[in-house]
Motif scaffolding. Structure first.
Motif, mmCIF file in Angstrom:
data_model
loop_
_atom_site.group_PDB
_atom_site.id
_atom_site.type_symbol
_atom_site.label_atom_id
_atom_site.label_comp_id
_atom_site.label_asym_id
_atom_site.label_seq_id
_atom_site.Cartn_x
_atom_site.Cartn_y
_atom_site.Cartn_z
ATOM 1 N N PRO A 81 -8.810 25.753 -24.386
ATOM 2 C CA PRO A 81 -7.397 25.800 -24.794
ATOM 3 C C PRO A 81 -6.501 26.222 -23.625
ATOM 4 O O PRO A 81 -6.876 27.032 -22.791
ATOM 5 C CB PRO A 81 -7.375 26.862 -25.898
ATOM 6 N N GLY A 82 -5.308 25.640 -23.585
ATOM 7 C CA GLY A 82 -4.361 25.954 -22.536
ATOM 8 C C GLY A 82 -4.429 25.016 -21.349
ATOM 9 O O GLY A 82 -3.524 24.998 -20.519
ATOM 10 N N ARG A 83 -5.493 24.239 -21.253
ATOM 11 C CA ARG A 83 -5.582 23.242 -20.181
ATOM 12 C C ARG A 83 -4.756 22.024 -20.589
ATOM 13 O O ARG A 83 -4.333 21.885 -21.727
ATOM 14 C CB ARG A 83 -7.036 22.841 -19.924
ATOM 15 N N ARG A 84 -4.536 21.122 -19.675
ATOM 16 C CA ARG A 84 -3.619 20.011 -19.926
ATOM 17 C C ARG A 84 -4.105 19.025 -20.991
ATOM 18 O O ARG A 84 -3.315 18.521 -21.783
ATOM 19 C CB ARG A 84 -3.338 19.276 -18.621
ATOM 20 N N ILE A 85 -5.379 18.701 -21.007
ATOM 21 C CA ILE A 85 -5.875 17.695 -21.957
ATOM 22 C C ILE A 85 -5.751 18.170 -23.403
ATOM 23 O O ILE A 85 -5.249 17.427 -24.247
ATOM 24 C CB ILE A 85 -7.313 17.251 -21.598
ATOM 25 N N GLU A 88 3.491 21.501 -19.762
ATOM 26 C CA GLU A 88 3.745 21.391 -18.329
ATOM 27 C C GLU A 88 3.812 19.917 -17.933
ATOM 28 O O GLU A 88 3.111 19.075 -18.467
ATOM 29 C CB GLU A 88 2.607 22.080 -17.576
ATOM 30 N N HIS A 89 4.649 19.633 -16.968
ATOM 31 C CA HIS A 89 4.865 18.273 -16.510
ATOM 32 C C HIS A 89 3.583 17.681 -15.905
ATOM 33 O O HIS A 89 2.917 18.332 -15.117
ATOM 34 C CB HIS A 89 5.990 18.260 -15.479
ATOM 35 N N LEU A 140 -3.402 16.391 -26.218
ATOM 36 C CA LEU A 140 -3.932 15.965 -27.512
ATOM 37 C C LEU A 140 -3.090 16.503 -28.662
ATOM 38 O O LEU A 140 -2.817 15.794 -29.625
ATOM 39 C CB LEU A 140 -5.390 16.414 -27.666
ATOM 40 N N SER A 141 -2.643 17.738 -28.557
ATOM 41 C CA SER A 141 -1.870 18.319 -29.655
ATOM 42 C C SER A 141 -0.405 17.897 -29.639
ATOM 43 O O SER A 141 0.212 17.782 -30.689
ATOM 44 C CB SER A 141 -1.966 19.846 -29.630
ATOM 45 N N GLU A 142 0.154 17.634 -28.456
ATOM 46 C CA GLU A 142 1.573 17.319 -28.370
ATOM 47 C C GLU A 142 1.882 15.829 -28.261
ATOM 48 O O GLU A 142 2.934 15.390 -28.721
ATOM 49 C CB GLU A 142 2.191 18.061 -27.180
ATOM 50 N N GLU A 143 1.001 15.056 -27.646
ATOM 51 C CA GLU A 143 1.222 13.626 -27.481
ATOM 52 C C GLU A 143 -0.085 12.864 -27.677
ATOM 53 O O GLU A 143 -0.609 12.260 -26.740
ATOM 54 C CB GLU A 143 1.784 13.337 -26.087
ATOM 55 N N PRO A 144 -0.624 12.860 -28.892
ATOM 56 C CA PRO A 144 -1.922 12.211 -29.105
ATOM 57 C C PRO A 144 -1.890 10.704 -28.845
ATOM 58 O O PRO A 144 -2.898 10.138 -28.419
ATOM 59 C CB PRO A 144 -2.241 12.521 -30.568
#
Length: 162
Positions: free
Chosen positions: A113-117, A2-3, A121-125
């Motif tokens: 899990p599922g929250r933004r942080i 999500e943006h 961490l998983s997509e843009e560490p």
């Protein structure tokens, strides 16, 4: 993912400052000018964190975290008033309590899990690491500057030698 808009990003940055600066004042022995500088910065970050939370809502609207924001606004304000009135035990209790509540909310936001942080961490560490480094570095700079200012004002003034 999500943006991330500017409100969510600045909310997360304020949370980072609150989490980092809190122990700087809680565990520090001296209650001097540095304590006040870091403390007022922390209070400002807390107010921003709590107030911005009302514009960040999931699909279900308001949650228990918004209730925690209302409670935290109250306790931080009571803590600030207590410090001004020199009621140090009340000040300490309100500020430590507000800090503990914020750490619990931060842990929820960071670990569920599922929250933004966790998604960040998983997509843009690298982005998350950069933001964390920025918060830690600027917090250290604030603390060291405040401590330097406090020391400068407590050194005795000596008369010039004729």
């Amino acid at each position: 993912m999500e943006h991330w808009n500017w409100l969510i990003a600045t909310h997360a940055i304020a949370a980072g400052y609150v989490v980092v600066l809190g122990p700087a004042n809680i565990f520090r022995r001296k209650r001097d000018r540095a304590h006040k500088i870091v403390g007022y910065t922390w209070v400002g970050a807390m107010y921003y964190l709590c107030l911005t939370s009302f514009w960040i809502q999931g699909d279900g609207g308001f949650t228990w975290l918004h209730g925690l924001s209302v409670f935290t606004l109250l306790t931080v304000t009571l803590g600030l008033v207590s410090a001004i009135r020199r009621r140090i035990d009340s000040h300490r209790g309100n500020m430590v309590g507000a800090y503990i509540g914020t750490v619990i909310a931060f842990a929820f936001a960071a670990l569920v899990p599922g929250r933004r942080i966790p998604l960040l961490l998983s997509e843009e560490p690298a982005t998350l690491a950069f933001a964390a480094a920025l918060i830690l570095t600027s917090s250290a700079a604030l603390f060291l500057t405040a401590r330097s200012l406090a020391r400068r004002n407590t050194q005795p003034v000596t008369a010039p030698i004729p």
